[in-house]
Design a protein around this motif. Structure first.
Motif, PDB file in Angstrom:
ATOM      1  N   ALA A 112      -6.456   0.961   2.848  1.00  0.00           N
ATOM      2  CA  ALA A 112      -6.178   0.710   1.431  1.00  0.00           C
ATOM      3  C   ALA A 112      -7.280   1.362   0.603  1.00  0.00           C
ATOM      4  CB  ALA A 112      -6.136  -0.788   1.169  1.00  0.00           C
ATOM      5  N   ALA A 113      -6.887   2.141  -0.410  1.00  0.00           N
ATOM      6  CA  ALA A 113      -7.894   2.880  -1.177  1.00  0.00           C
ATOM      7  C   ALA A 113      -8.589   1.985  -2.195  1.00  0.00           C
ATOM      8  CB  ALA A 113      -7.247   4.063  -1.876  1.00  0.00           C
TER       9      ALA A 113
ATOM     10  N   ALA B 231       0.791 -10.038  -7.571  1.00  0.00           N
ATOM     11  CA  ALA B 231       0.854  -8.672  -7.045  1.00  0.00           C
ATOM     12  C   ALA B 231      -0.523  -8.040  -7.046  1.00  0.00           C
ATOM     13  CB  ALA B 231       1.813  -7.834  -7.879  1.00  0.00           C
ATOM     14  N   CYS B 232      -0.862  -7.422  -5.944  1.00  0.00           N
ATOM     15  CA  CYS B 232      -2.118  -6.686  -5.812  1.00  0.00           C
ATOM     16  C   CYS B 232      -1.813  -5.372  -5.102  1.00  0.00           C
ATOM     17  CB  CYS B 232      -3.152  -7.447  -4.986  1.00  0.00           C
ATOM     18  SG  CYS B 232      -3.404  -9.157  -5.454  1.00  0.00           S
ATOM     19  N   GLY B 233      -1.176  -4.457  -5.797  1.00  0.00           N
ATOM     20  CA  GLY B 233      -0.798  -3.203  -5.144  1.00  0.00           C
ATOM     21  C   GLY B 233      -1.891  -2.164  -5.194  1.00  0.00           C
ATOM     22  N   THR B 234      -1.865  -1.281  -4.205  1.00  0.00           N
ATOM     23  CA  THR B 234      -2.778  -0.139  -4.230  1.00  0.00           C
ATOM     24  C   THR B 234      -2.125   0.998  -3.451  1.00  0.00           C
ATOM     25  OG1 THR B 234      -5.059   0.601  -3.831  1.00  0.00           O
ATOM     26  CG2 THR B 234      -4.093  -0.828  -2.162  1.00  0.00           C
ATOM     27  N   VAL B 235      -2.866   2.065  -3.253  1.00  0.00           N
ATOM     28  CA  VAL B 235      -2.335   3.186  -2.479  1.00  0.00           C
ATOM     29  C   VAL B 235      -3.162   3.347  -1.209  1.00  0.00           C
ATOM     30  CG1 VAL B 235      -1.581   4.379  -4.567  1.00  0.00           C
ATOM     31  CG2 VAL B 235      -3.799   4.920  -3.580  1.00  0.00           C
ATOM     32  N   MET B 236      -2.603   4.102  -0.273  1.00  0.00           N
ATOM     33  CA  MET B 236      -3.318   4.364   0.964  1.00  0.00           C
ATOM     34  C   MET B 236      -4.298   5.515   0.755  1.00  0.00           C
ATOM     35  SD  MET B 236      -1.715   5.506   4.649  1.00  0.00           S
ATOM     36  CE  MET B 236      -1.711   7.271   4.338  1.00  0.00           C
ATOM     37  N   ASP B 237      -5.466   5.402   1.310  1.00  0.00           N
ATOM     38  CA  ASP B 237      -6.337   6.574   1.369  1.00  0.00           C
ATOM     39  C   ASP B 237      -5.679   7.539   2.340  1.00  0.00           C
ATOM     40  OD1 ASP B 237      -8.503   8.358   1.260  1.00  0.00           O
ATOM     41  OD2 ASP B 237      -9.273   7.504   3.120  1.00  0.00           O
ATOM     42  N   LEU B 238      -5.341   8.710   1.846  1.00  0.00           N
ATOM     43  CA  LEU B 238      -4.500   9.626   2.631  1.00  0.00           C
ATOM     44  C   LEU B 238      -5.204  10.126   3.882  1.00  0.00           C
ATOM     45  CD1 LEU B 238      -2.802  11.725  -0.195  1.00  0.00           C
ATOM     46  CD2 LEU B 238      -1.858   9.824   1.128  1.00  0.00           C
ATOM     47  N   ARG B 239      -6.511  10.013   3.896  1.00  0.00           N
ATOM     48  CA  ARG B 239      -7.233  10.523   5.053  1.00  0.00           C
ATOM     49  C   ARG B 239      -7.344   9.465   6.144  1.00  0.00           C
ATOM     50  NH1 ARG B 239     -12.456  10.478   6.464  1.00  0.00           N
ATOM     51  NH2 ARG B 239     -13.049  12.031   8.012  1.00  0.00           N
TER      52      ARG B 239
ATOM     53  N   ILE C 151       0.872  -1.177   0.000  1.00  0.00           N
ATOM     54  CA  ILE C 151       0.000   0.000   0.000  1.00  0.00           C
ATOM     55  C   ILE C 151       0.910   1.228   0.000  1.00  0.00           C
ATOM     56  CG2 ILE C 151      -1.820   1.227   1.228  1.00  0.00           C
ATOM     57  CD1 ILE C 151      -2.532  -1.451   2.574  1.00  0.00           C
ATOM     58  N   ALA C 152       0.944   1.932  -1.142  1.00  0.00           N
ATOM     59  CA  ALA C 152       1.833   3.089  -1.249  1.00  0.00           C
ATOM     60  C   ALA C 152       1.468   4.129  -0.200  1.00  0.00           C
ATOM     61  CB  ALA C 152       1.748   3.694  -2.656  1.00  0.00           C
ATOM     62  N   CYS C 153       2.463   4.740   0.401  1.00  0.00           N
ATOM     63  CA  CYS C 153       2.374   5.732   1.490  1.00  0.00           C
ATOM     64  C   CYS C 153       2.365   5.066   2.863  1.00  0.00           C
ATOM     65  CB  CYS C 153       1.147   6.644   1.435  1.00  0.00           C
ATOM     66  SG  CYS C 153       1.240   7.855   0.132  1.00  0.00           S
TER      67      CYS C 153
END
Lengths: 495, 220, 491
Positions: free
Chosen positions: C304-305, C292-300, C252-254
């Protein structure tokens, strides 16, 4: 979102080509053969005579024109592959042929889904004003179409009134695609000259453009072709769009469908470039399939929709002709799962087609028959997402962040890293997707993206003030409308 | 003068300027400023402001975590003076730890940071923390809440062990225990007799406020 | 509302994506840089493996292991050599051989997604914890869908003891479907051994399971750069029984990966490659795959977004890396952050399936989860299967022979005519893809039938499958032996 206002294009990068080289040739050859053997029917004496003079084979009684292959090939070569669709505010100029795809509003919906009630009703001039102001505010929409057919003015006055409303309520480029007669075209051109500052300025910076639709299979209304000619003579870009319905007005097979559409478009280009060499134009091969049960348009379309686009883009690339591509088609009646899925698949098809200059069209439901303001925002959100995907991300030293990975090490986390704070805002942020924790969402009454979009439409309409036209220009447009209506009404009643 | 410096500290914290915040905090304490005022007005109130900005969507979680980290560094400077002065209290006290055997503190740090923005006084014991140390901290700090985190399915059972250790030390009734972490469920929390559970940081703050009977539901 | 199509007969072959020409989202130089950075990370940072036993074995096989800090590092030459070991082509067998899967780079199969701890109740729409019976029901529905090729544990059997939970899950799935099971929940060596025993009971023995692995597995890394020692040991246990075991990274990016997608990709790639290399060092030549199952973080919220443009980028880039390494790929698909099957779920599903089609993935994981893969919905599973089905129709190259070009028909119909009655139309009109869940009714019909949507049709279809579909049951004797094996587990 972003601070600077500028048109936001899709840039191709994920190209898929379903036609093998030989198959591409075969479609081209078949299209030429159709134009040579069957030709087109064009119900305009003026056009047919001019074409006959230029070497086409014309049969006056049946209004049929057959095009020698050379004539079509020369026409394709004469059409410019690069030009600009200018805007009243030059920030919104749209380059054509630059390998970028720009989004337009949809056109001429016969009904609108009311923002408050969701019920269908006939659109009015007030709806077109609202839609135009909304589109003026939304960054992803680069080009205006008359998105609803206003029903509070007589049909013969619609095209010109719509142009007046849209020129006054936005500084973006207007594609006046509901201009179906030479008389309407002349009025639109006159209005555009007022706003642009004269004939020469309009020619240099065409703030309006248009296109004409074929009537499949292989027919153009004489009025439509005469309108195209008016535009071309004034230096206003005019494209051709074919909306053949496979199984009904085109063969049911994809290749046959494409041959019909391609023949109609190349025919249009042949007419225009033969009569006005070098006129800026484009082709719009639109896909539509008949529902085998009802005979209407297939609202539950599938993979053929995508394959058609991919193959049509291959053809446009071969011809180096600018292309308008249809995205955002859904059969759904509301902004539900089906609408989202069809729009996403459709737009990813556009991304993989990798060729569109003009991407139509945002804002509609139900096979493009019903316009909805909140759809403009939802479609824009999706467009923005795909745009971000196609723009990609860097792999420079700072992007690879090896020191950060090493500093954090196995089992650590990146939340507190300065690198994270520096770069996190480069990640895409949704406006209408809901990413809240489940509990928070339930507490808020389980709102959906559509509710958020509707709130935002209300906000924009309350806040956004497009740059108005100078007062004298407005007066001049009103005069042109009045004079056009007097003339047209007389003609309508007299004839 | 001191007021200006405290405002300066608050500003540095809001700007996530670690060096300046630490320098100003050091200067304030060395200069004999009232540690309670430095803690409350310079740091704690600013964390509330960070929380407000997070709630308004102006700040994101990584920034809240960075603010919480600066808060911790400054607090290390302020705390000895505060203890020496005999005064201290910020609000409800929370002791947090990632349990023994688990080296993952991402979730715990998110929760700790968000807790600070709701006015909790957070004592973070770190990761891989044995039950005895948690019991010791509860005895010493008398917190209202203990928060236990585990990421691995293999370390989740350690949460039960901590509860048992608190029970054995006779401290279980004096403190509310919250559990969290990716494999932790509400059902597990119930099963081991924890008082609270939250699936994410914002919910953890709401649950904690509810546990201490605070009417504000920050982040709601 | 359109009547649901009748439940598909079990004989209908599995549907697969047939990608002709996968798209490379990373330019050649970009791919090189990601690979180079990955080698740097593996050599300099390495991965944490908290098991002295595993570290000792890896050290003996040539890796640089440091049991003191629980770390293993892989020199580039070792990585390159190990990556060349595993086979490119895998056959994942099924209890019903007609449902075998060929992971050969020319077929893309849809898996159920897993492993949710909750599900949305089909009738009430409320969330609740999942049970073994739920998993059996979901598996039975998946058995009836020709679009689902692989069974993951869609939901956890939370009403079973933690230690035997994966075995109960395996039992529930083998008993409810004849399709291939990919076990993601057996992550401890003893569990892997018991799962293999159960698979052998069904396959008919050790050799039969090796020849036709009706079971496969994968182990997840813990981002960043960590593996449970148990997970790697389990992988080796599977490998020694001939059961393919892949490695899946879910960064999860971030949060658990850097904020920049390229760096998140490096972390993700390093983890998968480390898993593959470790397995090859422990069991040279063991069949495996790249997941691979990548995603990004919900910044708030920090969660996982799932669903922005970064997800398709990770899909495309990960499949490209797997292709580069000559490994079968299992790529995250249909992840959505939506909490119901709404516009957002539709958008994210559509983008995701198109991306996996473009990416040319071997396995798409998978169907049926909402809310960042935390909640299962059987209705969503059918909707995902529908989009997958549509994408399967994309795979055909467009035909352009004389018959399909229809030049003759066009000339016969001529300007202003129509094709409705032309024989060419009747010959070909049924070739078109038919949707069973998209609405095709008129607005008036839609309103008078209460504005039904695809979700209503999917729900109706689920009810129908549950009422009618009866896949071939496990023979009673096998079923009993599986129960005995579970009871004996750990004794």
């Amino acid at each position: 979102m972003g601070a600077e206002r500028a048109p936001r294009p899709l840039r191709g990068r994920l190209r898929i080509e379903p036609l093998a080289e030989g198959d591409l040739d075969r479609i081209h050859e078949a299209s030429l053969r159709v134009l040579e053997s069957a030709g087109l029917r064009i119900s305009s004496r003026r056009i047919l005579d001019a074409l006959a003079e230029s070497g086409a084979q014309v049969e006056a009684e049946s209004q049929r024109v057959r095009f020698p292959r050379r004539m079509v090939e020369e026409a394709i070569a004469r059409a410019p592959s690069r030009y600009a669709l200018a805007a009243r505010d030059p920030t919104w100029d749209v380059p054509i042929g630059a390998g970028e795809g720009y989004l337009s509003l949809d056109g001429c919906a016969a009904e609108i889904a009311d923002l408050e009630s969701g019920a269908r009703r006939p659109p009015t001039t007030a709806d077109l004003v609202a839609a135009t102001r909304l589109a003026d505010a939304v960054e992803e929409v680069a080009i205006l179409w008359p998105c609803v057919a206003v029903t509070d003015v007589p049909p013969w006055a619609q095209a010109v009134r719509q142009t007046q409303v849209q020129l006054a309520n936005s500084t973006k480029h207007l594609q006046a695609m509901s201009t179906f007669t030479a008389r309407d075209a002349r009025a639109v051109i006159e209005m555009a000259r007022v706003v642009a500052g004269g004939s020469r300025p309009l020619r240099d910076r065409p703030i309006v453009s248009s296109f004409q639709c074929s009537i499949s299979p292989l027919v153009y209304e004489g009025d439509a072709m005469e309108a195209a000619l008016e535009f071309a003579l004034a230096g206003v870009p005019c494209g051709f769009v074919a909306m053949a319905l496979a199984t009904a007005t085109a063969p049911t097979t994809l290749a046959g469908h494409l041959v019909t559409v391609n023949a109609e478009l190349l025919g249009g280009v042949a007419v225009l470039e033969t009569l006005v060499p070098g006129a800026p134009t484009f082709i719009g091969p639109y896909q539509a399939f008949m529902d085998l049960g009802t005979g209407g348009i297939d609202l539950a379309w599938g993979p053929e929709e995508v394959l058609f686009k991919l193959a049509a883009a291959q053809l446009a690339r071969r011809y180096a002709l600018p292309m308008n591509i249809l995205a955002f088609a859904t059969g759904s009646k509301t902004q539900d799962w089906q609408a989202g899925a069809q729009h996403a698949i459709s737009l990813m098809g556009v991304a993989a087609a990798c060729e569109a200059d003009l991407i139509s069209a945002t804002g509609t439901l139900y096979g493009s028959r019903v316009f909805a303001l909140e759809n403009v925002l939802l479609d824009a959100e999706l467009f923005d997402l795909v745009r971000r995907l196609l723009d990609g991300w860097g792999t420079g030293e700072d992007d690879l962040a090896l020191e950060v990975i090493e500093a954090v090490g196995p089992g650590g986390h990146f939340l507190g890293q300065a690198h994270t704070r520096t770069h996190m805002r480069e990640l895409w942020m949704p406006r209408f997707f809901d990413r809240r924790p489940w509990e928070e969402w339930e507490t808020a009454g389980r709102p959906g993206p559509r509710d958020a979009a509707r709130d935002r439409v209300r906000e924009i309409l309350a806040e956004h003030e497009p740059d108005p036209l100078p007062e004298d220009a407005e007066r001049e447009l009103a005069r042109i409308v009045e004079s056009h209506e007097g003339e047209t009404k007389g003609a309508a009643h007299g004839g | 003068m001191v007021d200006e410096e405290i405002a300066d500290l608050a500003q540095a914290l809001l700007a996530l300027d670690e060096q300046r915040a630490v320098a100003v905090a050091r200067a304030l304490i060395d200069g004999g400023a009232d540690p309670q005022a430095v803690l409350q007005r310079g740091l704690a109130d600013t964390m509330l402001e960070v929380g407000r900005r997070w709630n308004a969507g102006e700040l994101f979680l990584p920034e809240v975590v960075a603010a919480a980290e600066i808060f911790r560094l400054c607090n290390e400077i302020v705390e000895p003076a505060l203890i020496a002065a005999g005064g201290r209290t910020l609000g409800h006290r929370v002791v947090m730890a990632t349990v023994k055997g688990d080296l993952h503190d991402l979730g715990k740090n998110m929760v700790g940071a968000m807790m600070k923005t709701a006015g909790f006084e957070v004592h973070d014991l770190g990761k891989d923390v044995p039950a005895e140390r948690i019991v010791e901290a509860v005895r010493e700090l008398e917190p209202s809440i203990v928060g236990l985190s585990s990421l691995l399915t293999t370390t989740v059972p350690e949460q039960r062990a901590v509860l048992a250790a608190l029970e054995e030390a006779g401290l279980r009734r004096s403190v509310k225990v919250m559990v969290g972490g990716a494999p932790v469920t509400e059902e597990w929390a119930r099963q081991i007799g924890a008082d609270g559970f939250a699936p994410n940081a914002p919910e953890a703050v709401r649950a904690a406020l509810a546990l201490v009977g605070d009417e504000r539901l920050a982040g709601a | 509302m359109g009547r649901p199509e009748p439940a598909a007969p079990t004989e209908e072959p599995l549907h697969a994506l047939l990608p002709s020409d996968p798209v490379d989202v990373l330019a050649a130089g970009e791919l090189e840089r990601i690979h180079w950075a990955t080698l740097q990370v593996l050599a300099r940072v390495g991965v944490e493996v908290r098991s002295e036993r595993v570290l000792a074995r890896l050290g003996a096989a040539g890796a640089v292991s440091d049991p003191g800090v629980g770390r293993v590092r892989f020199p580039p030459a070792l990585v390159e050599a190990a990556l060349a070991e595993p086979p490119r082509t895998l056959v994942l067998a099924a209890r019903d051989p007609a449902r075998d899967l060929r992971l050969d780079g020319r077929h893309g199969y849809l898996a159920l997604d897993g492993c949710a701890a909750e599900l949305v109740d089909r009738e009430t729409g409320e969330r609740r914890p999942s049970t073994a019976a739920d998993l059996a029901r979901i598996t039975l529905v998946a058995d009836a869908l020709p679009q689902i090729g692989v069974l993951w544990q869609a939901v956890a059997a939370r009403d079973r003891p933690v230690e035997t939970q994966p075995l109960h899950e395996l039992h529930a799935q083998l008993g409810s479907s004849t399709k291939h099971v990919q076990l993601m929940t057996a992550v401890r060596p003893e569990q892997a051994r018991s799962a293999i025993e159960i698979a052998r009971i069904v396959a008919g023995g050790d050799r039969e399971l090796r020849e036709r692995p009706i079971l496969s597995a994968f182990q997840c890394s813990l981002s960043p750069l960590t593996y449970d020692g148990d997970a790697l040991e389990s992988a080796a246990v599977y490998a020694s029984a001939g059961v393919p075991c892949g490695f899946v990274a879910m960064p999860i990016a971030c949060a658990t990966a850097p904020a920049t997608p390229a760096a998140a990709l490096v972390v993700s790639n390093a983890e998968v490659v480390a898993g593959v290399v470790a397995l090859q060092l422990l069991n040279p030549g063991a069949p495996t795959f790249y997941g691979a199952c990548g995603t990004v973080m919900d910044l708030r919220s920090g969660a996982a977004a799932c669903g922005g443009p970064e997800d398709p980028y990770f899909q495309l880039a990960s499949a490209q890396l797997a292709r580069h390494y000559g490994l079968p790929s299992s790529i995250g698909t249909f992840a959505t952050g939506a909490k119901g099957s709404d516009w957002q779920a539709g958008v994210e599903g559509g983008l995701s399936v198109m991306s996996s089609w473009l990416a040319g993935a071997d396995l798409l994981c998978g169907a049926g989860l909402l809310h960042g893969a935390r909640v299962h919905s059987t209705v969503e599973m059918l909707l995902d299967a529908e989009l997958f089905d549509l994408a399967c129709g994309l795979s055909d190259r467009m035909r352009a022979d004389e018959e399909d070009l229809a030049t003759q028909a066009i000339l016969e119909v001529g300007p202003g005519g129509h094709f409705l009655a032309h024989p060419h139309t009747r010959r070909h009109m049924r070739r078109r893809w038919r949707s069973s869940l998209f609405g095709r009714e008129t607005w008036e019909e839609w309103e008078s039938s209460g504005r039904p949507g695809a979700t209503d049709r999917a729900r109706e279809r689920v009810r129908q499958i549950l009422a009618e579909h009866r896949p071939p049951a496990l023979p009673e004797t096998l079923d009993r032996r599986i129960r005995e094996a579970i009871a004996a587990h750990g004794r």
